[in-house]
Design a protein around this motif. Structure first.
Motif, PDB file in Angstrom:
ATOM      1  N   LYS A   1       0.845  -1.187   0.000  1.00 36.60           N
ATOM      2  CA  LYS A   1       0.000   0.000   0.000  1.00 36.60           C
ATOM      3  C   LYS A   1       0.883   1.241   0.000  1.00 36.60           C
ATOM      4  CE  LYS A   1      -3.938  -2.128   2.361  1.00 36.60           C
ATOM      5  NZ  LYS A   1      -4.860  -2.052   3.510  1.00 36.60           N
TER       6      LYS A   1
ATOM      7  N   TYR B   1       3.699  -1.604   3.578  1.00 34.01           N
ATOM      8  CA  TYR B   1       3.578  -0.236   3.104  1.00 34.01           C
ATOM      9  C   TYR B   1       4.803   0.181   2.292  1.00 34.01           C
ATOM     10  CZ  TYR B   1       0.125  -0.384   6.825  1.00 34.01           C
ATOM     11  OH  TYR B   1      -0.915  -0.748   7.629  1.00 34.01           O
TER      12      TYR B   1
ATOM     13  N   ASP C   1      -2.768   5.272  -0.587  1.00 32.42           N
ATOM     14  CA  ASP C   1      -3.737   4.343   0.005  1.00 32.42           C
ATOM     15  C   ASP C   1      -3.884   4.550   1.508  1.00 32.42           C
ATOM     16  OD1 ASP C   1      -4.148   2.830  -2.450  1.00 32.42           O
ATOM     17  OD2 ASP C   1      -2.117   2.075  -2.135  1.00 32.42           O
TER      18      ASP C   1
END
Length: 389
Positions: free
Chosen positions: A268, A294, A334
């Protein structure tokens, strides 16, 4: 039909969340009252435990002729569920529906006699309690039931391997003796799994499962040696130990591999909001974790003295908090991770209106200093708390 005044009446979903509105009740997590209101209606009712006392207070306030308003002009972060996360889930569910019963007993007895009997409301409450508890029990039982099935498959394979496919070499056991073997064997293993935390803290830990399998094997051998009535083959038990190690520990290992593969393939895109030094530390922690969730695109500074494009410890400053909405859209972000207590939460969350349709996640790291020198194995160890604007 959330926009319908009829179908959306309970949660008021047809109203504008940014409008001042008179309502029947508000959450006890953030309510402000005049002292004279409490002098008039009294304090929280101690018959309620954990749930329902705020609703009861609001009901009494309305009955006394006062008004209750939902006010959108101020914001808080509510750490939902913190009070009950150390409490067994089924107890929490029971307390929730018990509060409903107390409320109905206290306020609806006389009002409902003309239209429907009170027992019907109580039946509905406890019927819903039974349903919610049953759903939770089924979810909790999936893992133990999987292990129980695999244990018995291993036992059958161990027996066949030891005594032949037609059991031609098996002792002359009665049907009751065979049943007792399966029951004792399963009970010993499942009890061992439970007490060493396989169904609590170490639910998906293959190493912990291996430990439980070994201890369960020892218990089974102990029973064979010291209880004559349970005269089961040690060789068959040894075979079961091997099959259990493959099946029960194996599915947990496979689960971890799949989770790791998924986390690597679906990173993300994230930005970190906070002091740039704290943001850089968080990026380093996430980058050195074994399992990545991430991809930190950059940082968003809270100081107006920040210089866009500057780099601190590998983290680029993309802009300021006031520019958050535009940055999210431009960089296709995101996740927004807020780090440090100096961040103006209201300013960050107030931007959610413009980005809500993009399904951007907001997460909070309340205490970064506690993890600065800690080696983390997964991003979840950083204690990212979901915020739902």
């Amino acid at each position: 039909f959330p926009k319908s005044k009829t179908f959306g009446a309970y949660n008021l979903t047809y109203l504008d969340p940014d409008s001042l509105t008179e309502v029947d009740a508000i959450s006890g997590s953030f309510m402000m009252l005049r002292k004279e209101v409490l002098d008039d209606v009294g304090f929280l009712d101690e018959d309620f435990f954990m749930y329902g006392e705020d609703l009861d207070l609001c009901y009494r306030i309305k009955q006394a002729g006062w008004k209750i308003f939902y006010v959108p002009f101020t914001e808080i972060i509510h750490f939902k569920g913190e009070s009950t996360k150390t409490v067994p889930t089924l107890k929490s569910i029971r307390d929730f529906y018990t509060a409903m019963h107390i409320f109905v007993d206290k306020h609806y007895n006389s009002r409902t006699k003309k239209f429907l009997p009170q027992w019907l409301l109580i039946t509905g409450i406890y019927g819903r309690l039974a349903w919610a508890s049953g759903i939770k029990m089924v979810k909790n039982a999936r893992q133990p039931l999987t292990d129980l099935l695999l244990l018995n498959i291993s036992l059958i394979l161990g027996i066949l391997l030891r005594f032949g496919r037609r059991l031609e070499n098996a002792p002359d056991y009665s049907e009751l003796q065979w049943i007792s073997i399966f029951i004792v064997y399963s009970a010993l293993y499942m009890s061992t799994f439970y007490f060493i935390g396989v169904y609590h803290r170490y639910r998906f830990n293959p190493e912990r499962a291996l430990l439980g399998i070994f201890v369960g094997f020892l218990f089974n051998v102990f029973i064979v040696n010291f209880i004559n009535q349970y005269n089961f083959s040690r060789i068959a038990s040894f075979y079961c130990w091997g099959f259990n190690s493959i099946f029960i520990s194996g599915w947990r290992f496979l689960y971890q591999v799949l989770q790791s593969a998924q986390s690597r393939s679906v990173l993300k895109r994230a930005v970190v909001v906070g002091n740039i030094s704290d943001a850089a530390v968080l990026k380093q922690i996430i980058d050195r974790s074994d399992i990545h969730y991430y991809d930190i695109i950059g940082g968003i500074e809270i100081s107006r003295d920040a210089i866009r494009g500057r780099e601190v410890d590998g983290l680029h400053i993309l802009g300021l908090v006031d520019e958050l909405e535009g940055i999210i859209k431009e960089y296709l972000i995101d996740v927004v991770i807020i780090v440090g207590s100096a961040v103006p939460f209201s300013k960050v969350l107030s931007q959610s209106g413009g980005i809500g349709s993009m399904r951007t996640e907001f997460k909070l790291v309340p205490e970064l200093k506690s993890v600065k020198n800690v080696k983390v194995n997964k991003a979840g160890d950083i204690n990212l708390i979901d915020i739902r604007p």
